[in-house]
Scaffold this motif. Structure first.
Motif, mmCIF file in Angstrom:
data_model
loop_
_atom_site.group_PDB
_atom_site.id
_atom_site.type_symbol
_atom_site.label_atom_id
_atom_site.label_comp_id
_atom_site.label_asym_id
_atom_site.label_seq_id
_atom_site.Cartn_x
_atom_site.Cartn_y
_atom_site.Cartn_z
ATOM 1 N N LYS A 102 0.845 -1.198 0.000
ATOM 2 C CA LYS A 102 0.000 0.000 0.000
ATOM 3 C C LYS A 102 0.874 1.238 0.000
ATOM 4 N N LEU A 103 0.696 2.095 -0.978
ATOM 5 C CA LEU A 103 1.374 3.384 -1.046
ATOM 6 C C LEU A 103 0.293 4.465 -1.077
ATOM 7 N N GLY A 104 -0.066 4.953 0.091
ATOM 8 C CA GLY A 104 -1.136 5.949 0.186
ATOM 9 C C GLY A 104 -2.453 5.313 -0.220
ATOM 10 N N GLN A 105 -3.079 5.837 -1.291
ATOM 11 C CA GLN A 105 -4.344 5.299 -1.794
ATOM 12 C C GLN A 105 -4.132 4.180 -2.817
ATOM 13 N N MET A 106 -2.920 4.023 -3.267
ATOM 14 C CA MET A 106 -2.644 3.044 -4.314
ATOM 15 C C MET A 106 -2.147 1.735 -3.691
ATOM 16 N N SER A 107 -2.655 0.625 -4.167
ATOM 17 C CA SER A 107 -2.175 -0.677 -3.701
ATOM 18 C C SER A 107 -1.546 -1.419 -4.877
ATOM 19 N N ILE A 108 -0.424 -2.037 -4.603
ATOM 20 C CA ILE A 108 0.310 -2.781 -5.621
ATOM 21 C C ILE A 108 0.254 -4.251 -5.228
ATOM 22 N N ALA A 109 -0.330 -5.065 -6.100
ATOM 23 C CA ALA A 109 -0.432 -6.497 -5.840
ATOM 24 C C ALA A 109 0.627 -7.223 -6.662
ATOM 25 N N MET A 110 1.282 -8.156 -6.041
ATOM 26 C CA MET A 110 2.319 -8.922 -6.711
ATOM 27 C C MET A 110 1.774 -10.254 -7.218
ATOM 28 N N ALA A 111 0.472 -10.434 -7.259
ATOM 29 C CA ALA A 111 -0.119 -11.713 -7.642
ATOM 30 C C ALA A 111 0.310 -12.091 -9.058
ATOM 31 N N THR A 112 0.801 -13.316 -9.178
ATOM 32 C CA THR A 112 1.224 -13.828 -10.474
ATOM 33 C C THR A 112 0.569 -15.176 -10.703
ATOM 34 N N THR A 113 0.739 -15.702 -11.895
ATOM 35 C CA THR A 113 0.188 -17.024 -12.179
ATOM 36 C C THR A 113 0.960 -18.115 -11.453
#
Length: 186
Positions: A51-62
């Motif tokens: 989570k960076l402020g309002q932005m979320s970064i997901a590392m989900a991969t196959t």
């Protein structure tokens, strides 16, 4: 204090520390620890959300399921190295193979952290050997001890022979060497 004063027993912490040190010395402890720790970043990063402020970064991969399996297997292999020392060779080879597979399957092996930890843990497991039981430390010296041979009489020893072994010097050999030296000079 007098000679009759009883020695106080070591504290609880000291006894626990000494017991842990003895336990750790009988198994490939560091190999198991590195292998166990390698499974954590490999299994964690594909499921992590940053989570960076309002932005979320997901590392989900196959490869999320594959990463989870590799991570759990590495943790299991680390525990196996601790509690089943007889399987350390298998566990070390399996850890190295799983670390190589994690490069392709799991975000470059948990962003190289898990990959390197698994490689080091596997290599340590392969190189670990159990110590000899009952070997006192005083018997382990810096160099080999010379044991006199029964067929060689004690006396002065000449320089090393052709195979690096000391050659005993006899009275006749010393005299012939001196005679040969005079004949060459004269």
């Amino acid at each position: 204090m007098s000679a009759e004063t009883p020695v106080q027993s070591a504290g609880t912490f000291t006894r626990a520390r000494l017991r842990f040190r003895d336990w750790r010395g009988d198994r490939p402890f560091w190999a198991g620890l590195f292998t166990l720790l390698s499974g954590l970043p490999i299994a964690y990063f594909p499921y992590a959300t940053l989570k960076l402020g309002q932005m979320s970064i997901a590392m989900a991969t196959t490869g999320g399921a594959g990463s989870l399996i590799i991570g759990v297997l590495l943790v299991t292999l680390g525990l196996t190295m601790w509690f089943q020392q007889a399987t350390r060779i298998f566990a070390g080879v399996a850890a190295i193979v799983l670390s190589l597979v994690s490069l392709v399957v799991s975000n470059f092996g948990g962003f190289v952290m898990g990959f390197l930890l698994a490689l080091i843990g596997g290599a340590l497991a392969l190189s670990w050997a159990p110590g000899e039981e009952g070997a006192p430390e005083a018997a382990q010296s810096d160099g080999p001890k010379e044991v006199p041979s029964a067929d060689v009489a004690p006396g002065p020893v000449a320089d090393a022979g052709e195979h690096g072994l000391p050659v005993p010097q006899t009275a006749d050999a010393g005299a012939s060497d001196n005679d040969n030296g005079r004949n060459r000079a004269g």
